[in-house]
Design an enzyme around this catalytic site. Structure first.
Site, short mmCIF file in Angstrom:
data_model
loop_
_atom_site.label_atom_id
_atom_site.label_comp_id
_atom_site.label_asym_id
_atom_site.label_seq_id
_atom_site.Cartn_x
_atom_site.Cartn_y
_atom_site.Cartn_z
N HIS A 134 5.79 2.43 -0.01
CA HIS A 134 4.70 1.45 -0.12
C HIS A 134 4.87 0.63 -1.40
CE1 HIS A 134 2.46 3.06 3.20
NE2 HIS A 134 2.21 4.22 2.63
N ASP B 173 -2.17 4.90 7.18
CA ASP B 173 -1.40 3.65 7.10
C ASP B 173 -1.55 2.85 8.40
OD1 ASP B 173 -0.43 4.28 4.58
OD2 ASP B 173 1.27 5.38 5.39
N HIS C 186 7.58 8.62 0.28
CA HIS C 186 6.71 7.85 1.16
C HIS C 186 5.89 6.83 0.34
CE1 HIS C 186 3.64 7.55 4.54
NE2 HIS C 186 2.91 7.14 3.51
N GLU C 187 5.29 7.31 -0.75
CA GLU C 187 4.47 6.43 -1.60
C GLU C 187 5.35 5.36 -2.25
OE1 GLU C 187 1.32 6.42 -1.40
OE2 GLU C 187 1.32 8.24 -0.18
ZN LIG Z 1 1.34 5.87 3.44
#
Ligand SMILES: [Zn+2]
Length: 266
Positions: free
Chosen positions: A51, A147, A47-48
């Site tokens: 980004h 987010d 997930h990170e």
């Molecule tokens: Zn996030």
């Protein structure tokens, strides 16, 4: 202080010691298997990275990624100010979770874990799918520090300006944190109370940071409106007027500046 786990895509990956507070009771209390926790945090790292790699497309490097009990934090060298970049970078994290859900559904359709001998695997993958779905949806709650708060700010800042849009996303965040905190208090759930306090404080910190930036800017010693809208290297914004049109970046050749680092939470 954090422990370095390794390096992914040129970004250092750290584990915060408080993570053991979650890991040890989970494993020794028998609630969660070690394998499941590792798989879960693998998903948080992905997930990170979502980004971080999207930010890289906009010329913003990620200093490091740290795993905390409440989730991951990717520290970007600077925050994207242009709404289009912020929107895409914010969406990239939850998009990874939904991609994992789709992938696990695909494995299920292929019949993995369907027979008796692989039932354990089936349960494992089902749980992982549910957790990713929850992570994706939770992160899209339109409030800071999730987010979704950045998504909301990006969408609103074209009409209301960055400061007003930030205040709205932060106020929703504080409101939800209060409601969640009161709920946790009635259920005497310490972990949830801590999470609510964290969300409340993080929402306020984001708002203070942006408002300070805006004040500096209006006094002439911060980044100018032009810098606020400066596109990343290689990009230019289609339109600087009202509404969603300004969210679309197009590729050109320009150069960009690199101000101080800031955090990209969860
Ligand atoms: Zn996030």
């Amino acid at each position: 202080m954090s422990w370095k786990l390794g390096r992914v895509a040129g970004i250092d990956l750290f584990l915060h010691p408080t993570f053991l507070l979650v890991l040890l009771p989970g494993v020794f209390g028998g609630g969660l298997s070690l394998l499941f926790i590792l798989a879960l945090f693998g998903c948080v790292v992905l997930h990170e990275l979502g980004h971080a790699l999207m930010a890289r497309r906009f010329g913003i490097e990620t200093l490091d990624i740290t795993l905390y009990p409440i989730g991951g934090v990717a520290r970007l060298e600077r925050m994207p100010r242009a709404p289009g970049a912020e929107l895409l970078i914010a969406l990239a994290g939850p998009a990874v979770n939904f991609a994992i859900v789709a992938g696990l559904m695909g494995l299920g359709l292929l019949g993995l874990g369907a027979s008796d001998s692989t039932a354990f695997l089936g349960d494992f993958l089902d749980s992982l799918m549910v957790v990713n779905l929850v992570l994706g949806v939770f992160n899209l709650i339109p409030a800071f520090p999730m987010d979704g708060g950045r998504v909301l700010r990006a969408l609103l800042s074209g009409w209301l300006g960055r400061a007003r849009a930030t205040t709205i996303a932060a106020t929703i965040g504080r409101g939800l944190a209060m409601a969640f905190g009161i709920y946790a208090l009635f259920h005497l759930n310490l972990l949830h109370m801590a999470l609510a306090a964290f969300i409340y404080l993080a929402a306020g910190a984001e708002e203070r940071g942006v408002l300070a930036e805006e004040r500096q800017r209006t006094h002439g010693d911060g980044p100018s409106e032009r810098d606020m809208w400066s596109a990343p290297p290689g990009y230019r914004w289609v339109h600087r007027g009202q509404g969603v049109w300004q969210l679309a970046p197009i590729v050109v050749t320009t150069s960009g500046s690199r101000p101080s680092p800031s955090s990209w939470a969860s």
